[in-house]
Write a protein that holds these residues in place. Structure first.
Motif, PDB file in Angstrom:
ATOM      1  N   GLN A  63      25.432 -48.448 -37.427  1.00  0.00           N
ATOM      2  CA  GLN A  63      24.309 -49.185 -36.864  1.00  0.00           C
ATOM      3  C   GLN A  63      23.188 -49.307 -37.899  1.00  0.00           C
ATOM      4  OE1 GLN A  63      23.122 -47.227 -33.282  1.00  0.00           O
ATOM      5  NE2 GLN A  63      25.127 -47.433 -32.298  1.00  0.00           N
ATOM      6  N   ALA A  64      22.190 -50.115 -37.550  1.00  0.00           N
ATOM      7  CA  ALA A  64      21.046 -50.269 -38.452  1.00  0.00           C
ATOM      8  C   ALA A  64      20.300 -48.946 -38.561  1.00  0.00           C
ATOM      9  CB  ALA A  64      20.121 -51.362 -37.913  1.00  0.00           C
ATOM     10  N   PRO A  65      19.716 -48.650 -39.702  1.00  0.00           N
ATOM     11  CA  PRO A  65      18.993 -47.386 -39.874  1.00  0.00           C
ATOM     12  C   PRO A  65      17.709 -47.381 -39.040  1.00  0.00           C
ATOM     13  CG  PRO A  65      18.628 -48.790 -41.759  1.00  0.00           C
ATOM     14  CD  PRO A  65      19.653 -49.480 -40.911  1.00  0.00           C
ATOM     15  N   PRO A  66      17.209 -46.203 -38.702  1.00  0.00           N
ATOM     16  CA  PRO A  66      15.941 -46.139 -37.939  1.00  0.00           C
ATOM     17  C   PRO A  66      14.787 -46.685 -38.768  1.00  0.00           C
ATOM     18  CG  PRO A  66      16.588 -43.965 -38.720  1.00  0.00           C
ATOM     19  CD  PRO A  66      17.746 -44.860 -38.988  1.00  0.00           C
ATOM     20  N   GLY A  67      13.824 -47.274 -38.083  1.00  0.00           N
ATOM     21  CA  GLY A  67      12.668 -47.821 -38.769  1.00  0.00           C
ATOM     22  C   GLY A  67      11.690 -46.742 -39.163  1.00  0.00           C
ATOM     23  N   ALA A  68      11.051 -46.924 -40.302  1.00  0.00           N
ATOM     24  CA  ALA A  68      10.046 -45.957 -40.770  1.00  0.00           C
ATOM     25  C   ALA A  68       9.172 -46.648 -41.796  1.00  0.00           C
ATOM     26  CB  ALA A  68      10.723 -44.724 -41.364  1.00  0.00           C
ATOM     27  N   GLU A  69       8.025 -46.049 -42.043  1.00  0.00           N
ATOM     28  CA  GLU A  69       7.095 -46.587 -43.012  1.00  0.00           C
ATOM     29  C   GLU A  69       7.141 -45.773 -44.302  1.00  0.00           C
ATOM     30  OE1 GLU A  69       5.357 -49.282 -42.690  1.00  0.00           O
ATOM     31  OE2 GLU A  69       5.937 -49.688 -40.615  1.00  0.00           O
ATOM     32  N   GLY A  70       6.706 -46.410 -45.358  1.00  0.00           N
ATOM     33  CA  GLY A  70       6.546 -45.694 -46.612  1.00  0.00           C
ATOM     34  C   GLY A  70       7.842 -45.301 -47.269  1.00  0.00           C
TER      35      GLY A  70
END
Length: 442
Positions: A63-70
């Protein structure tokens, strides 16, 4: 999309957060507690992101990777891209492997992939038909444990892959297999098994026919020779008129007799296995006898010299080698004009024993050299017919040398001369005088 360098923004956020908690501590009067709260918040955030990464890698990598910033967002995106490339590469490798197996299964020959220890990694359908192989039970088995023919076992021990080996198929003794090893890659080998039953049967029929017909021709030739001699001795009024026809008859009978003898010699060399053990030969005595016969044949028309390293010898069949050397010297005499020179040398060079017969004859054009040892091949058919040659001499030489693990090398230049060299790879040194030269002319 990955940024070029996420660390400046990450450091800026870290400094901003640190400054915020520092200012909050100064305002509230709880500087240490505020700094600890900031450090704990940073630790919890990184722990949560690490957990999300581990969970994604362990369970939901498709699946698509989890979203995160930086930086964490770039880490997730980078790993996702690497996994996509890895999956694409695996699909391509799987497709190539499938195509390779389909191609290998379409081959008319059996193919077995062996590792450096001779263990079978994979084989095609033809190999499973020729040899007693079952997939996947026999995968990883050593080929020597499943194909136990003594000739094949000796072939593996010898590890000389320049020539194939012929054995009967383990599951069908009427089928003859030609097996060849092809090294490739990192100490790996490809075993190729070809069905040569038809060729083997034809070759056997040819050898049997040559042997049988040669034996059968001896009786009528003997009768014809006797009748020719008897007619020549009879005092008839037509004796003068018959002299030339009888001479031609005797000449052709002699030529046929030599042809039959050479055919029988070839048949014996092809059908009889060489002796397992040979005694060391007295090469000085052997070559001296051959040179004396050559001088008699030359009858003073050529200068024949012999140089022998008497401490150098080989193990072999004396009669076979005498026949081979005599054939080479006879050819040198036939194709060297009167007044020419023939040098015979027995010496060691680069760890091998060599018999070199060099003449100052007419030489041989380059296009003829690859075919010299073929049966009945003639460079000059008219000259060979006049000289009474059978066209089998060099074929006999090739077979004799092959039975002694030796080879024939030919160097020739038209108008200059030829050198025929017999190369023996396993010389023997004995405590004898170093060399002897015999410069007698014919």
């Amino acid at each position: 999309m990955l940024s070029s360098n996420p660390w400046p923004a990450a450091l800026a956020r870290l400094l901003f957060g640190g400054a915020f908690f520092l200012l909050a501590g100064l305002v509230t009067g709880h500087l240490l507690a505020s700094l600890l709260l900031g450090a704990a918040s940073l630790l919890v955030y990184n722990g949560i992101q690490l957990y999300r990464l581990e969970y994604w890698l362990r369970r939901t990598r498709k699946q698509a990777p989890p979203g995160a910033e930086g930086v964490w967002g770039d880490v997730f995106e980078g790993l996702n891209r690497q996994q996509q490339r890895h999956r694409l590469r695996r699909r391509r490798l799987a497709m190539l492997l499938r195509r390779f197996r389909e191609s290998a299964n379409a081959l008319p020959d059996g193919a077995i992939v062996l590792n450096e220890y001779g263990e079978m990694q994979w084989w095609n359908q033809i190999a499973a038909r020729y040899l007693p192989l079952n997939w996947p039970q026999d995968q990883g088995q050593r080929i020597a444990n499943l194909v136990r023919h003594p000739d094949f076992a000796a072939y593996l021990v010898r590890a000389d892959w320049s020539e194939p080996v012929k054995i009967p198929a383990p599951q069908d003794s009427d089928r003859t297999l030609e097996i060849r090893m092809v090294p490739y890659g990192n100490d790996q080998q490809l075993l190729l098994a070809r069905d040569v039953s038809q060729v083997h049967r034809l070759e056997t029929m040819r050898r049997d026919f040559v042997g049988n017909i040669s034996h059968e021709l001896r009786t009528p030739l003997t009768v014809l020779r006797g009748m020719s001699e008897q007619m020549a001795e009879m005092a008839l009024p037509e004796a003068d008129a018959l002299e030339r026809p009888l001479g031609l008859m005797e000449q052709q009978i002699e030529r046929m007799s030599r042809l039959v003898d050479d055919l029988l010699m070839l048949s014996r060399l092809e059908t009889e296995a060489p002796e397992a053990e040979h005694m060391a030969l007295d090469m000085s005595d052997l070559l001296s006898g051959v040179a004396d016969e050559a001088r008699t044949l030359s009858d003073g028309r050529h200068a024949i010299t012999l140089t022998v390293d008497e401490a150098l010898t080989i193990r072999g069949d004396r009669d076979e080698l005498r026949s081979a050397f005599s054939n080479l010297l006879t050819n040198a005499i036939k194709y060297t004009e009167p007044g020419g020179r023939i040098d015979v040398r027995w010496f060691e060079a680069a760890g091998v024993a060599c018999l070199a017969i060099a003449d100052t004859g007419r030489g041989i054009a380059p296009q003829h050299l690859p075919r010299l040892t073929e049966r009945f091949y003639r460079v000059d058919s008219g000259r060979s017919t006049r000289d009474g040659g059978t066209g089998l001499g060099l074929a006999i030489v090739k077979h004799v040398l092959s039975r002694h693990n030796a080879r024939l090398e030919v160097n020739s230049e038209p108008g200059v001369g030829s050198t025929f060299s017999c190369i023996f790879p396993d010389p023997v040194r004995e405590a004898q005088p170093a060399s002897r030269a015999d410069d007698r002319g014919a």
